[in-house]
Design an enzyme around this catalytic site. Structure first.
Site, PDB file in Angstrom:
ATOM      1  N   THR B  75      -5.888 -18.201  -7.596  1.00 34.50           N
ATOM      2  CA  THR B  75      -4.717 -18.438  -6.752  1.00 34.50           C
ATOM      3  C   THR B  75      -4.110 -19.796  -7.085  1.00 34.50           C
ATOM      4  O   THR B  75      -2.898 -19.919  -7.296  1.00 34.50           O
ATOM      5  CB  THR B  75      -5.097 -18.385  -5.258  1.00 34.50           C
ATOM      6  OG1 THR B  75      -5.618 -17.091  -4.971  1.00 34.50           O
ATOM      7  CG2 THR B  75      -3.904 -18.668  -4.369  1.00 34.50           C
ATOM      8  N   ASN B 161      -5.306  -5.625 -10.247  1.00 31.02           N
ATOM      9  CA  ASN B 161      -6.503  -5.656  -9.407  1.00 31.02           C
ATOM     10  C   ASN B 161      -6.701  -4.401  -8.564  1.00 31.02           C
ATOM     11  O   ASN B 161      -7.811  -4.092  -8.185  1.00 31.02           O
ATOM     12  CB  ASN B 161      -6.513  -6.902  -8.521  1.00 31.02           C
ATOM     13  CG  ASN B 161      -5.191  -7.135  -7.848  1.00 31.02           C
ATOM     14  OD1 ASN B 161      -4.148  -7.248  -8.511  1.00 31.02           O
ATOM     15  ND2 ASN B 161      -5.201  -7.195  -6.541  1.00 31.02           N
ATOM     16  N   GLN B 195      -8.870 -10.176 -13.472  1.00 34.35           N
ATOM     17  CA  GLN B 195      -9.631  -8.922 -13.468  1.00 34.35           C
ATOM     18  C   GLN B 195     -10.076  -8.512 -14.873  1.00 34.35           C
ATOM     19  O   GLN B 195     -10.973  -7.694 -15.023  1.00 34.35           O
ATOM     20  CB  GLN B 195      -8.786  -7.799 -12.851  1.00 34.35           C
ATOM     21  CG  GLN B 195      -8.490  -7.978 -11.374  1.00 34.35           C
ATOM     22  CD  GLN B 195      -9.714  -7.724 -10.491  1.00 34.35           C
ATOM     23  OE1 GLN B 195     -10.695  -7.094 -10.900  1.00 34.35           O
ATOM     24  NE2 GLN B 195      -9.660  -8.223  -9.270  1.00 34.35           N
ATOM     25  N   SER B 215     -10.736 -16.515 -12.110  1.00 33.03           N
ATOM     26  CA  SER B 215     -11.629 -16.971 -11.042  1.00 33.03           C
ATOM     27  C   SER B 215     -13.067 -16.632 -11.404  1.00 33.03           C
ATOM     28  O   SER B 215     -13.339 -15.528 -11.891  1.00 33.03           O
ATOM     29  CB  SER B 215     -11.321 -16.211  -9.745  1.00 33.03           C
ATOM     30  OG  SER B 215     -10.473 -16.946  -8.921  1.00 33.03           O
ATOM     31  N   ALA B 216     -13.989 -17.540 -11.109  1.00 29.79           N
ATOM     32  CA  ALA B 216     -15.399 -17.322 -11.474  1.00 29.79           C
ATOM     33  C   ALA B 216     -16.044 -16.169 -10.709  1.00 29.79           C
ATOM     34  O   ALA B 216     -16.922 -15.483 -11.228  1.00 29.79           O
ATOM     35  CB  ALA B 216     -16.194 -18.609 -11.234  1.00 29.79           C
ATOM     36  N   HIS B 217     -15.591 -15.968  -9.477  1.00 27.89           N
ATOM     37  CA  HIS B 217     -16.336 -15.006  -8.648  1.00 27.89           C
ATOM     38  C   HIS B 217     -16.130 -13.545  -9.029  1.00 27.89           C
ATOM     39  O   HIS B 217     -16.779 -12.668  -8.479  1.00 27.89           O
ATOM     40  CB  HIS B 217     -16.033 -15.232  -7.156  1.00 27.89           C
ATOM     41  CG  HIS B 217     -14.650 -14.856  -6.723  1.00 27.89           C
ATOM     42  ND1 HIS B 217     -14.378 -13.676  -6.082  1.00 27.89           N
ATOM     43  CD2 HIS B 217     -13.471 -15.511  -6.823  1.00 27.89           C
ATOM     44  CE1 HIS B 217     -13.080 -13.622  -5.806  1.00 27.89           C
ATOM     45  NE2 HIS B 217     -12.510 -14.718  -6.250  1.00 27.89           N
ATOM     46  N   THR B 253     -11.712 -34.249  -6.519  1.00 32.00           N
ATOM     47  CA  THR B 253     -13.083 -34.360  -7.032  1.00 32.00           C
ATOM     48  C   THR B 253     -13.543 -33.033  -7.622  1.00 32.00           C
ATOM     49  O   THR B 253     -13.328 -31.972  -7.026  1.00 32.00           O
ATOM     50  CB  THR B 253     -14.030 -34.773  -5.888  1.00 32.00           C
ATOM     51  OG1 THR B 253     -13.607 -36.041  -5.405  1.00 32.00           O
ATOM     52  CG2 THR B 253     -15.470 -34.852  -6.358  1.00 32.00           C
ATOM     53  N   CYS B 341      -2.902  -0.042   7.118  1.00 29.78           N
ATOM     54  CA  CYS B 341      -3.655  -0.107   8.357  1.00 29.78           C
ATOM     55  C   CYS B 341      -4.828  -1.062   8.231  1.00 29.78           C
ATOM     56  O   CYS B 341      -5.322  -1.568   9.213  1.00 29.78           O
ATOM     57  CB  CYS B 341      -4.140   1.270   8.727  1.00 29.78           C
ATOM     58  SG  CYS B 341      -2.815   2.464   8.730  1.00 29.78           S
TER      59      CYS B 341
HETATM   60  C1  LIG Z   1      -5.477 -10.348 -10.383  1.00 28.64           C
HETATM   61  C2  LIG Z   1      -5.904 -11.377  -9.395  1.00 28.64           C
HETATM   62  N1  LIG Z   1      -5.264 -12.553  -9.347  1.00 28.64           N
HETATM   63  C3  LIG Z   1      -5.616 -13.510  -8.487  1.00 28.64           C
HETATM   64  C4  LIG Z   1      -6.659 -13.339  -7.603  1.00 28.64           C
HETATM   65  C5  LIG Z   1      -6.992 -14.449  -6.646  1.00 28.64           C
HETATM   66  O1  LIG Z   1      -8.242 -14.972  -6.902  1.00 28.64           O
HETATM   67  P1  LIG Z   1      -8.868 -16.057  -5.910  1.00 28.64           P
HETATM   68  O2  LIG Z   1      -8.846 -15.426  -4.566  1.00 28.64           O
HETATM   69  O3  LIG Z   1     -10.243 -16.256  -6.426  1.00 28.64           O
HETATM   70  O4  LIG Z   1      -8.031 -17.263  -5.966  1.00 28.64           O
HETATM   71  C6  LIG Z   1      -7.348 -12.131  -7.613  1.00 28.64           C
HETATM   72  C7  LIG Z   1      -8.460 -11.887  -6.673  1.00 28.64           C
HETATM   73  O5  LIG Z   1      -8.356 -11.138  -5.728  1.00 28.64           O
HETATM   74  C8  LIG Z   1      -6.967 -11.130  -8.529  1.00 28.64           C
HETATM   75  O6  LIG Z   1      -7.587  -9.949  -8.577  1.00 28.64           O
HETATM   76  S1  FES Z   2      -2.294   0.954  12.024  1.00 25.38           S
HETATM   77 FE1  FES Z   2      -1.937   2.545  10.664  1.00 25.38          FE
HETATM   78  S2  FES Z   2      -2.525   4.293  11.785  1.00 25.38           S
HETATM   79 FE2  FES Z   2      -2.934   2.664  13.146  1.00 25.38          FE
END
Ligand SMILES: Cc1ncc(COP(=O)(O)O)c(C=O)c1O
Ligand code: FES
Lengths: 127, 410
Positions: B75, B161, B195, B215-217, B253, B341
């Site tokens: 992000t 994603n 991704q 992103s590392a995660h 930092t 939803c």
């Molecule tokens: C394509 C893509 N870009 C950006 C992000 C954002 O990553 P982060 O939440 O680690 O900043 C994601 C994660 O959901 C992603 O899938």
């Molecule tokens: S919020 Fe989508 S059906 Fe209830």
């Protein structure tokens, strides 16, 4: 966003789910664009005092957990109620009976009271 | 995995930190805890660890070490890439009064889309959103046609994603290389590769990109750390004021433990990438085949072939995604949906709408994303449970959708 236990119970084990053949009234509300469609079927009988009561009620719903739970709850609330009382069930009654709904999901309870209202209107129109 | 009974099929949202990665990170919390900017031994040890990680990461991307900027994740990297390029442009006195043009795609991650929308609103940039068609892939021709005299940047994600479809990044890179030969205003090229990292070639030279985010995660590293690759010579300015860390491009930092973890995750990935990708791809193909064969009224969203090996995204008619997700969750299975939803916004996924799905199809979507710890038995259990749940939810919804449409047509 967290659902109350009660919502989850009604969602996973909905009451009065299904169809009534030859219903006395039907109400369908919602819009697939926003993801919800709710349909309520009612059977109406006169009791000893000649009052019209909802003797049976069922629902079909395409929607989120909250939409299914509010459908289930409103059928519970309306079942065996005189029509004039059933008409007065508000979305807040449904939400309260479910021990609350997340704010973004309040509109689903709107749908439930609207669908019931439409079903009653449909009955009244025919009778 | 830690939670043996539960089944995690949401690797596109995040991945568990690899045990090896975690082990490598731990000393940097309380033993080698120094601030990497400090001159004393604590600081130097921390900076050494950062430098080591930077080296591994640079090697992975075929980049130079000083082209790797550590951030808090994709992000931030995406924000820095777009706003940083724009700010450098605005700072140039030659550009006073000019409004640059940015090209992106209609189905970027919200951190790109919202950034672009904001710049548009502020009046600081014109934006073109390339269509992604029903297969979820941009056309080079559209990119080419969108280029204008004032085009400053193209930002296109490497793999989506939600539906996992892969964009022709190297081809756009090639196109820009040619286009840039006879232009006054160079067009910079950014890709959000978040991704794609785990599965596709991310050699920045082969891709022809000036900027790349990740992103590392998403690759079995920790959350809250990532990088922006910035090619040498790219005219970019910092967007966050403060210290002079990261070649003065990103103040703050350094997250030593996180950076060390990212370095380790990349090192492991470099060794295992091909093998894991093959395994995940086979499992995913088995999943798609079985679901499309055995579940009525199911569709696969996005190109069948040009997609991440770990991604499957379906729409099931007459069910709503949040309901589906929560029923699966009650069975201990974790997936994701593009239904509004579940997001609280009421609009379904912009990605699914961008590939032309009807709102109710988007509402009935389910994203299943696998990872290196997924085993066949989990996929099989998932399919069995999914079938039962769909039967139940489809009974609850009856024929309301069909009736709605037939009434509307009267
Ligand atoms: C394509 C893509 N870009 C950006 C992000 C954002 O990553 P982060 O939440 O680690 O900043 C994601 C994660 O959901 C992603 O899938
Ligand atoms: S919020 Fe989508 S059906 Fe209830």
């Amino acid at each position: 966003m967290n659902y109350s236990k009660k919502v989850i119970n009604h969602f996973t084990h909905p009451h009065n789910q299904g169809v009534i053949k030859n219903p006395d009234g039907v109400g369908m509300v919602g819009n697939p664009t926003c993801g919800d469609l709710m349909k309520i079927y009612i059977k109406v009988k006169k009791n000893k005092n000649k009052k019209e009561i909802i003797s049976d009620i069922k629902f079909e719903t395409l929607g989120c957990a909250s939409a299914i739970a509010t459908s289930s709850m409103i059928t519970d609330l309306a079942k065996n109620k005189p029509l004039d009382e059933a008409k007065k069930i508000t979305r807040n009654d449904v939400a309260e009976a479910l021990e609350g709904l997340p704010p973004v999901k309040m509109h689903c309870s709107n749908l439930a009271s609207d669908a019931l209202g439409e079903a009653i209107k449909d009955y009244e129109k025919k009778n | 995995m830690a939670n043996a009974k539960k089944i995690y099929l949401d690797y596109a949202a995040t991945t568990p930190t690899d045990r090896e990665v975690l082990k490598t990170m731990l000393p940097y919390f309380n033993i080698e805890f120094g601030n990497a900017s400090s001159l004393h031994s604590f600081g130097r040890n921390a900076m050494d660890a950062v430098a080591e990680a930077r080296k591994k990461i640079a090697r992975f991307f075929d980049a130079k070490e000083d082209e790797i900027i550590f951030t808090s994740g994709a992000t931030e990297s995406n924000n820095l890439a777009i706003k940083g390029i724009l700010r450098a442009y605005q700072k140039n006195t030659k550009n006073i009064g000019k409004i640059p043009h940015i090209i992106t795609t209609a189905f970027e991650h919200s951190c790109i889309l919202k950034t672009c929308q904001k710049l548009e609103e502020e009046g600081s940039a014109e934006i073109t959103y390339l269509p992604v068609y029903s297969n979820g892939i941009v056309k080079i021709k559209d990119a080419q046609n969108a280029i204008k005299e004032n085009t400053l940047l193209i930002s296109a994600m490497y793999a989506n994603n939600e539906i996992g479809t892969v964009q022709p990044i190297a081809k756009i890179g090639k196109l820009l290389k040619n286009v840039n030969k006879n232009r006054q205003q160079k067009i910079f090229f950014h890709t959000d590769a978040t991704q794609a990292i785990a599965y596709f070639d991310c050699d920045v030279k082969k891709l022809g990109v000036d900027l790349l985010s990740m992103s590392a995660h998403k690759i079995y590293g920790p959350k809250g750390v990532g990088i922006l690759y910035v090619k040498k010579g790219t005219k970019i300015t910092r967007i966050q004021d403060g210290g002079d860390q990261e070649f003065s491009l990103r103040a703050g930092t350094l997250n030593t433990a996180g950076i060390v973890g990212l370095g380790k995750a990349i090192e492991i990935l470099q060794k295992t990438k091909g093998r894991d990708a093959k395994k995940v791809n086979d499992l995913r193909d088995y999943l798609i085949k079985k679901i499309l064969k055995e579940i009525p009224a199911a569709r696969l969203n996005g190109s069948r072939i040009k997609r991440l090996p770990n991604n499957a995204n379906f729409s099931f008619s007459n069910v709503e995604g949040e309901s589906l997700l929560l029923y699966l969750d009650a069975e201990g299975i974790a997936c994701s949906t593009g239904s509004a939803c579940s997001s609280g916004s009421l609009d379904p996924s912009h990605v699914l709408l961008a590939i032309g799905l009807k709102p109710e199809q988007a509402h009935g979507s389910l994203r299943v994303s696998l990872g290196k710890y997924t085993v066949k038995k989990e996929v099989a259990i998932f399919i069995t449970k999914l079938k039962k749940i769909l039967q139940k939810l489809r009974k609850v919804s009856g024929k309301v959708l069909q009736e709605y449409y037939s009434q509307k047509n009267i």
